[in-house]
Design a protein around this motif. Structure first.
Motif, mmCIF file in Angstrom:
data_model
loop_
_atom_site.group_PDB
_atom_site.id
_atom_site.type_symbol
_atom_site.label_atom_id
_atom_site.label_comp_id
_atom_site.label_asym_id
_atom_site.label_seq_id
_atom_site.Cartn_x
_atom_site.Cartn_y
_atom_site.Cartn_z
ATOM 1 N N MET A 1 0.556 -1.557 -0.151
ATOM 2 C CA MET A 1 -0.213 -0.257 0.036
ATOM 3 C C MET A 1 0.825 1.530 0.477
ATOM 4 S SD MET A 1 -2.761 1.161 2.556
ATOM 5 C CE MET A 1 -4.056 -0.438 2.172
ATOM 6 N N LYS A 2 0.744 2.509 -1.285
ATOM 7 C CA LYS A 2 1.446 3.702 -0.978
ATOM 8 C C LYS A 2 0.911 4.742 -0.119
ATOM 9 C CE LYS A 2 3.863 2.468 -4.737
ATOM 10 N NZ LYS A 2 3.640 1.214 -4.729
ATOM 11 N N LEU A 3 1.518 5.668 0.371
ATOM 12 C CA LEU A 3 1.037 5.975 1.418
ATOM 13 C C LEU A 3 0.284 7.948 0.688
ATOM 14 C CD1 LEU A 3 0.795 8.047 4.408
ATOM 15 C CD2 LEU A 3 3.383 8.860 3.747
ATOM 16 N N ARG A 4 -0.413 7.815 0.904
ATOM 17 C CA ARG A 4 -1.891 8.861 -0.037
ATOM 18 C C ARG A 4 -1.597 10.097 0.850
ATOM 19 N NH1 ARG A 4 -2.501 8.263 -4.776
ATOM 20 N NH2 ARG A 4 -4.663 9.689 -4.753
ATOM 21 N N HIS A 5 -2.031 10.031 2.148
ATOM 22 C CA HIS A 5 -2.636 11.296 2.929
ATOM 23 C C HIS A 5 -1.718 11.295 3.952
ATOM 24 C CE1 HIS A 5 -6.368 10.809 0.254
ATOM 25 N NE2 HIS A 5 -6.201 9.736 0.682
ATOM 26 N N VAL A 6 -1.417 12.837 3.899
ATOM 27 C CA VAL A 6 -0.891 12.686 5.960
ATOM 28 C C VAL A 6 -1.245 14.369 6.392
ATOM 29 C CG1 VAL A 6 1.308 13.783 7.056
ATOM 30 C CG2 VAL A 6 1.697 12.245 5.078
ATOM 31 N N ILE A 7 -1.786 14.426 6.994
ATOM 32 C CA ILE A 7 -2.053 15.572 7.497
ATOM 33 C C ILE A 7 -2.426 15.641 8.803
ATOM 34 C CG2 ILE A 7 -4.583 14.982 5.797
ATOM 35 C CD1 ILE A 7 -6.937 13.768 8.089
ATOM 36 N N LEU A 8 -3.098 16.707 9.656
ATOM 37 C CA LEU A 8 -3.243 17.225 10.715
ATOM 38 C C LEU A 8 -4.859 16.954 11.445
ATOM 39 C CD1 LEU A 8 -1.472 20.741 11.652
ATOM 40 C CD2 LEU A 8 -0.800 18.585 12.710
ATOM 41 N N GLY A 9 -5.088 15.364 12.235
ATOM 42 C CA GLY A 9 -5.925 15.222 12.622
ATOM 43 C C GLY A 9 -7.316 16.196 13.641
ATOM 44 N N SER A 10 -8.158 15.797 13.918
ATOM 45 C CA SER A 10 -9.461 16.232 13.898
ATOM 46 C C SER A 10 -9.093 16.240 15.845
ATOM 47 C CB SER A 10 -11.194 15.513 14.320
ATOM 48 O OG SER A 10 -11.749 16.461 15.038
ATOM 49 N N VAL A 11 -9.316 17.870 16.509
ATOM 50 C CA VAL A 11 -8.750 18.041 17.538
ATOM 51 C C VAL A 11 -10.242 18.439 18.769
ATOM 52 C CG1 VAL A 11 -6.711 18.692 16.963
ATOM 53 C CG2 VAL A 11 -8.420 20.624 16.712
ATOM 54 N N PHE A 12 -11.347 18.076 18.397
ATOM 55 C CA PHE A 12 -12.249 18.638 19.027
ATOM 56 C C PHE A 12 -12.354 18.298 20.192
ATOM 57 C CE2 PHE A 12 -16.635 18.069 19.804
ATOM 58 C CZ PHE A 12 -17.218 19.772 19.547
ATOM 59 N N HIS A 13 -12.305 17.325 20.349
ATOM 60 C CA HIS A 13 -12.583 16.809 22.226
ATOM 61 C C HIS A 13 -11.373 17.785 23.081
ATOM 62 C CE1 HIS A 13 -16.046 13.918 21.146
ATOM 63 N NE2 HIS A 13 -14.500 13.497 20.064
ATOM 64 N N ASP A 14 -10.412 17.822 22.320
ATOM 65 C CA ASP A 14 -9.216 18.178 23.091
ATOM 66 C C ASP A 14 -9.390 20.449 22.796
ATOM 67 O OD1 ASP A 14 -7.173 16.321 24.869
ATOM 68 O OD2 ASP A 14 -7.791 15.393 22.940
ATOM 69 N N CYS A 15 -9.490 20.871 22.021
ATOM 70 C CA CYS A 15 -9.604 21.851 21.477
ATOM 71 C C CYS A 15 -10.342 22.584 22.494
ATOM 72 C CB CYS A 15 -10.544 22.715 20.440
ATOM 73 S SG CYS A 15 -10.131 24.010 20.080
ATOM 74 N N PRO A 16 -9.954 23.926 23.319
ATOM 75 C CA PRO A 16 -10.606 23.680 24.931
ATOM 76 C C PRO A 16 -11.531 24.964 24.375
ATOM 77 C CG PRO A 16 -8.057 25.516 24.018
ATOM 78 C CD PRO A 16 -8.877 24.192 23.087
ATOM 79 N N THR A 17 -12.309 25.643 22.784
ATOM 80 C CA THR A 17 -13.082 26.502 22.739
ATOM 81 C C THR A 17 -13.477 26.418 21.019
ATOM 82 O OG1 THR A 17 -12.233 28.376 21.416
ATOM 83 C CG2 THR A 17 -11.879 28.781 24.419
ATOM 84 N N ASP A 18 -14.637 26.496 20.886
ATOM 85 C CA ASP A 18 -15.199 26.022 19.089
ATOM 86 C C ASP A 18 -14.419 26.926 18.484
ATOM 87 O OD1 ASP A 18 -17.088 24.172 20.310
ATOM 88 O OD2 ASP A 18 -18.782 25.319 20.593
ATOM 89 N N ALA A 19 -14.720 28.833 18.592
ATOM 90 C CA ALA A 19 -13.103 29.460 18.105
ATOM 91 C C ALA A 19 -12.338 28.993 17.379
ATOM 92 C CB ALA A 19 -13.555 30.119 18.817
#
Length: 234
Positions: free
Chosen positions: A1-19
């Motif tokens: 399998m080839k690497l096709r994506h490198v991304i920063l993932g979701s941080v919803f649960h750790d982020c202190p504010t919605d903004a």
């Protein structure tokens, strides 16, 4: 399998504010799309996953590496106050780059993986001034003596598409024809090709409505009428 994506993932649960979460979701696209575009050119063998997801977690929480169905998730500590204080392209992307670099170093310690190639891509991003710009397509219309190019620019807060048309090396049209949000959902399908039709240069894409037969319909994003005498067929 080839690497096709490198991304920063979701941080919803750790982020202190919605903004702050909305800001992170918008600004992280720039570096994620850059890395994804470059790793696809490298054709890196990645074994049982085709995506690396780097997810920031609060500094006080333990971080880990774990694999999903086809994605490898790497958690790295981040101080949200540092991100909130970062302003502008260089500061924000320098912080994001440090997260990826830490994640790749952890990956190299735990698995036999060519992380040096990933780190080289990061360095290339920094040396380019933290810019994500690329040419999507070029077309030569010999019968009109015209060349057209679609150039993309992804910034922290927007995506910009520019159309440039030249004749005999001289620019006859150059303009930003699309400005939208960073999320590819807003721009990825909006442009696919350049054509000349009925005396007009047309940028065509694909609409977001899929008919019952499964065939997507072409949709004109932008038209530029060739001035009389400028692009007469040879």
């Amino acid at each position: 399998m080839k690497l096709r994506h490198v991304i920063l993932g979701s941080v919803f649960h750790d982020c202190p504010t919605d903004a702050l979460f909305r800001r992170f979701s918008e600004e992280s696209v720039m570096i994620s799309r850059y890395l994804t575009r470059l790793v696809r050119k490298e054709r890196i063998e990645s074994g049982t996953f085709n995506m690396i997801v780097v997810s920031p977690v609060e500094s006080r929480k333990p971080s880990s590496i774990w694999q999903g169905a086809e994605n490898l998730n790497i958690e790295v500590p981040m101080n949200w106050a540092d991100y909130e204080a970062a302003k502008g392209r260089e500061e924000v992307n320098a912080l994001f780059l440090s997260l990826f670099k830490e994640a790749f170093k952890r990956l190299g310690k735990e698995r036999d993986f060519p992380v040096a190639r990933l780190i080289d891509i990061l360095h290339g991003f920094r040396e380019a001034g933290y810019r994500n710009e690329w040419t999507f397509k070029r077309r030569l219309f010999r019968e009109y003596g015209l060349k057209a190019a679609l150039d993309c620019r992804l910034e922290l807060d927007r995506f910009v598409l520019r159309l440039t048309i030249t004749k005999a090396g001289m620019i006859v049209f150059e303009h930003d024809i699309l400005t939208t949000e960073t999320d590819p959902l807003f721009w990825y399908y909006r442009f696919k090709d350049i054509r000349v039709c009925n005396g007009q240069v047309e940028i065509i894409g694909r609409n977001d409505r899929q008919p019952e037969d499964g065939a997507w319909e072409a949709e004109v994003l932008f038209t530029w009428r060739i001035p009389h005498g400028l692009g007469l067929p040879h």
